[in-house]
Motif scaffolding. Structure first.
Motif, PDB file in Angstrom:
ATOM      1  N   ASP A  81      -5.246  -5.126   1.251  1.00 10.19           N
ATOM      2  CA  ASP A  81      -4.726  -4.739   2.569  1.00 10.19           C
ATOM      3  C   ASP A  81      -5.157  -3.303   2.865  1.00 10.19           C
ATOM      4  O   ASP A  81      -6.193  -2.828   2.369  1.00 10.19           O
ATOM      5  CB  ASP A  81      -3.209  -4.963   2.622  1.00 10.19           C
ATOM      6  CG  ASP A  81      -2.696  -5.224   4.035  1.00 10.19           C
ATOM      7  OD1 ASP A  81      -2.469  -4.245   4.779  1.00 10.19           O
ATOM      8  OD2 ASP A  81      -2.528  -6.407   4.402  1.00 10.19           O
ATOM      9  N   ASP A  82      -4.373  -2.611   3.660  1.00 13.58           N
ATOM     10  CA  ASP A  82      -4.704  -1.251   4.100  1.00 13.58           C
ATOM     11  C   ASP A  82      -4.829  -0.302   2.882  1.00 13.58           C
ATOM     12  O   ASP A  82      -4.410  -0.631   1.774  1.00 13.58           O
ATOM     13  CB  ASP A  82      -3.586  -0.764   5.029  1.00 13.58           C
ATOM     14  CG  ASP A  82      -4.055   0.325   5.983  1.00 13.58           C
ATOM     15  OD1 ASP A  82      -5.146   0.873   5.773  1.00 13.58           O
ATOM     16  OD2 ASP A  82      -3.305   0.616   6.941  1.00 13.58           O
ATOM     17  N   LYS A 158      -8.783  -9.707   7.125  1.00  9.50           N
ATOM     18  CA  LYS A 158      -7.572  -9.504   7.932  1.00  9.50           C
ATOM     19  C   LYS A 158      -7.898  -8.374   8.901  1.00  9.50           C
ATOM     20  O   LYS A 158      -8.170  -7.249   8.474  1.00  9.50           O
ATOM     21  CB  LYS A 158      -6.400  -9.112   7.032  1.00  9.50           C
ATOM     22  CG  LYS A 158      -5.141  -8.673   7.793  1.00  9.50           C
ATOM     23  CD  LYS A 158      -3.986  -8.425   6.819  1.00  9.50           C
ATOM     24  CE  LYS A 158      -2.751  -7.871   7.512  1.00  9.50           C
ATOM     25  NZ  LYS A 158      -1.616  -7.696   6.579  1.00  9.50           N
ATOM     26  N   ASP A 160      -6.574  -6.097  11.668  1.00 10.38           N
ATOM     27  CA  ASP A 160      -5.338  -5.581  12.254  1.00 10.38           C
ATOM     28  C   ASP A 160      -5.618  -4.938  13.620  1.00 10.38           C
ATOM     29  O   ASP A 160      -6.788  -4.819  14.021  1.00 10.38           O
ATOM     30  CB  ASP A 160      -4.708  -4.570  11.265  1.00 10.38           C
ATOM     31  CG  ASP A 160      -3.199  -4.539  11.382  1.00 10.38           C
ATOM     32  OD1 ASP A 160      -2.658  -5.043  12.386  1.00 10.38           O
ATOM     33  OD2 ASP A 160      -2.539  -3.992  10.466  1.00 10.38           O
ATOM     34  N   ARG A 217      -1.429 -13.415  13.001  1.00  9.01           N
ATOM     35  CA  ARG A 217      -0.065 -12.892  12.936  1.00  9.01           C
ATOM     36  C   ARG A 217       0.503 -12.903  14.347  1.00  9.01           C
ATOM     37  O   ARG A 217      -0.086 -12.349  15.254  1.00  9.01           O
ATOM     38  CB  ARG A 217      -0.107 -11.471  12.376  1.00  9.01           C
ATOM     39  CG  ARG A 217      -0.328 -11.394  10.861  1.00  9.01           C
ATOM     40  CD  ARG A 217       0.957 -11.699  10.089  1.00  9.01           C
ATOM     41  NE  ARG A 217       2.049 -10.898  10.620  1.00  9.01           N
ATOM     42  CZ  ARG A 217       2.235  -9.604  10.347  1.00  9.01           C
ATOM     43  NH1 ARG A 217       1.432  -8.993   9.511  1.00  9.01           N
ATOM     44  NH2 ARG A 217       3.241  -8.941  10.888  1.00  9.01           N
ATOM     45  N   ASP A 221       6.167  -7.467  11.078  1.00 10.68           N
ATOM     46  CA  ASP A 221       5.910  -7.451   9.631  1.00 10.68           C
ATOM     47  C   ASP A 221       7.137  -7.916   8.845  1.00 10.68           C
ATOM     48  O   ASP A 221       8.265  -7.518   9.146  1.00 10.68           O
ATOM     49  CB  ASP A 221       5.618  -6.017   9.157  1.00 10.68           C
ATOM     50  CG  ASP A 221       4.262  -5.536   9.621  1.00 10.68           C
ATOM     51  OD1 ASP A 221       3.577  -6.267  10.372  1.00 10.68           O
ATOM     52  OD2 ASP A 221       3.895  -4.409   9.237  1.00 10.68           O
TER      53      ASP A 221
HETATM   54  C1  GLA Z   1       0.400  -3.622   9.893  1.00  4.11           C
HETATM   55  C2  GLA Z   1       0.288  -5.069   9.438  1.00  4.11           C
HETATM   56  C3  GLA Z   1       0.767  -5.202   8.007  1.00  4.11           C
HETATM   57  C4  GLA Z   1      -0.063  -4.315   7.118  1.00  4.11           C
HETATM   58  C5  GLA Z   1       0.018  -2.879   7.609  1.00  4.11           C
HETATM   59  C6  GLA Z   1      -0.945  -1.978   6.857  1.00  4.11           C
HETATM   60  O1  GLA Z   1       1.721  -3.181   9.969  1.00  4.11           O
HETATM   61  O2  GLA Z   1       1.029  -5.913  10.289  1.00  4.11           O
HETATM   62  O3  GLA Z   1       0.669  -6.548   7.593  1.00  4.11           O
HETATM   63  O4  GLA Z   1      -1.388  -4.764   7.103  1.00  4.11           O
HETATM   64  O5  GLA Z   1      -0.319  -2.784   8.984  1.00  4.11           O
HETATM   65  O6  GLA Z   1      -0.931  -0.670   7.324  1.00  4.11           O
END
Ligand code: GLA
Length: 439
Positions: A81-82, A158, A160, A217, A221
């Motif tokens: 992820d991030d 993914k 975002d 999504r 979150d």
């Molecule tokens: C957003 C996404 C999360 C995650 C964060 C990472 O909030 O919805 O799922 O990826 O960013 O910073």
């Protein structure tokens, strides 16, 4: 914006859409593991080496996925992820991993993951910055980032949407879809676009999303609490008329990660998340510490019948059928071979509730059915659609049933392949009747 600029944008959009993503992936909801909910943006590899976002963490999780039975059950995508990036691009304008935390680079990590029969996912953001402030992927970087990911051997993106506006999103999400396609490398494409537009029509165009993304999504979150899980279930159920028809093979609503195995859910609540994600045909992407999982939680995540319901090849998302004043909700999902799944969910907070009903009240055709209780493992045969039965549902828990029609000729019927696994489970449990009572 001038009219020529608008028409320029529209042409760009149409070109992108006509080359949208159609690579045959995600025929059933993707399954795997993702770092975010459990490990967030922990970049402190000095004081917290075990838990910081680093190649070591992903190698650990790849080992667990491949050695602890997860991969065989379908959990195959390992998703970064991030917070994997360095805060600037390289001289050629490419994103680069932070070398102090990913010294081998992403391509090497991808090889490690592939060698274990798994697939690698990565995170980027359609805006100036990622949500945690790392370099984003604005429109003019989409091409190069798609190519970089493909060159590293990435299998899933993914994408975002922090720090982008709706016009950029309308352009950028289809553009990335086309850019991924153009790389020639099949990649699953997860779009956070709808979550940035409130998740509902008319702002969100679910037909377009279905053409360009494999999953998306829709909503907030997930956090490590029952409140969060319940809020997500409630929102998806309240809006099922808009969301449920959008899903199908290759296009899935994503209510976010499974948090089972962390700190916020009891065993009953963990079963509830698993059951609801299974009937909602949601991606089963865990975010937990696979190195250290409670056996009860592992059993829930590895429940073969729940997974088989989630992965049903027909790919029809289930619906909430009833919302009772008593605090009991009933969900139903049609499955292949005339089978179906039922979930009885209790929103109560007092004690186990004895819910009485009969199958014909839940839209079942006249006839006799066999029921397998997914979490207790008990089986009941000969349940007539008009016979009253009761189920005892724990507070914030579920009873989940796999229901199959019983025909007089069922002895001679040869069962279709997708349910062989289930059938062997039935045989295992056929003798016990458990908590199902026919009144
Ligand atoms: C957003 C996404 C999360 C995650 C964060 C990472 O909030 O919805 O799922 O990826 O960013 O910073």
């Amino acid at each position: 914006m001038g009219s020529s600029a608008v028409s320029g944008l529209l042409v760009l959009l149409l070109v992108s859409v006509s080359y949208g993503l159609d690579n045959g992936l995600a025929g059933t909801p993707p399954m795997g593991w993702m770092a975010w909910e459990r490990f967030r943006c922990n970049t402190d590899c000095i004081d917290d080496l075990q838990n910081c976002i680093s190649e070591a963490l992903f190698r650990d999780m790849a080992d667990r996925l491949s050695e602890d039975g997860w991969r065989e059950l379908g959990y195959e995508y390992l998703i970064i992820d991030d917070c994997w990036m360095l805060d600037q691009r390289d001289k050629e304008g490419r994103l680069q991993p932070d070398p102090s935390r990913f010294p081998g680079g992403i391509a090497k990590l991808a090889r490690y993951v592939h060698d274990r029969g798994l697939k690698l996912g990565i995170y980027a953001d359609m805006g100036s910055h990622t949500c945690m402030g790392f370099p984003g992927t604005p429109l003019h970087k989409i091409q190069i980032d798609a190519q970089t990911f493909a060159s590293w051997g990435v299998d899933y993106l993914k994408f975002d949407g922090c720090y982008s506006n709706p016009v950029e999103q309308m352009l950028g999400y289809p553009m990335m879809s086309a850019a991924l396609n153009d790389t020639g490398r099949p990649m699953v494409y997860s779009c956070s676009w709808p979550a940035y537009l409130g998740g509902l029509p008319p702002n969100v165009n679910y037909s377009l999303l279905g053409e360009i993304c494999h999953l998306w999504r829709n909503y907030d979150d997930i956090e490590d609490s029952w409140d969060s899980v319940q809020d997500i279930i409630q929102w998806f159920s309240d809006n099922q008329d808009d969301l449920q028809p959008a899903a199908g093979p290759g296009r899935w609503n994503d209510p976010d990660m499974l948090i089972i195995g962390n700190f916020g859910l009891s065993v009953d609540q963990a079963r509830s998340q698993m059951a609801l994600w299974a009937v909602m045909a949601s991606p089963l992407i865990m975010s937990n510490d696979l190195r250290n999982l409670d056996p009860n939680m592992r059993a829930i995540l590895q429940n073969k019948v729940a997974i088989s319901i989630n992965q049903d090849p027909m790919g029809v998302q289930g619906r909430r059928l009833l919302q009772k004043k008593s605090g009991i909700d009933v969900y139903w999902r049609p499955l292949s071979s005339s089978c179906s799944a039922l979930v009885f969910l209790s929103r109560r907070t007092d004690m186990p509730y004895l819910y009485h009903t009969y199958l014909s009240k839940l839209n079942y055709e006249a006839g006799s059915y066999q029921v397998y209780d997914v979490f207790s493992g008990s089986t009941r045969t000969g349940l007539n659609s008009t016979s009253k039965f009761s189920v005892s549902i724990n507070p914030s828990g579920v009873v989940m049933w796999y229901v199959s029609p019983e025909e007089p000729s069922s002895q001679t019927r040869s069962d279709p392949a997708p349910h062989r696994e289930l059938d062997s489970e039935f045989r295992l449990h056929k003798s016990s009747i458990g908590r199902l009572t026919v009144l």
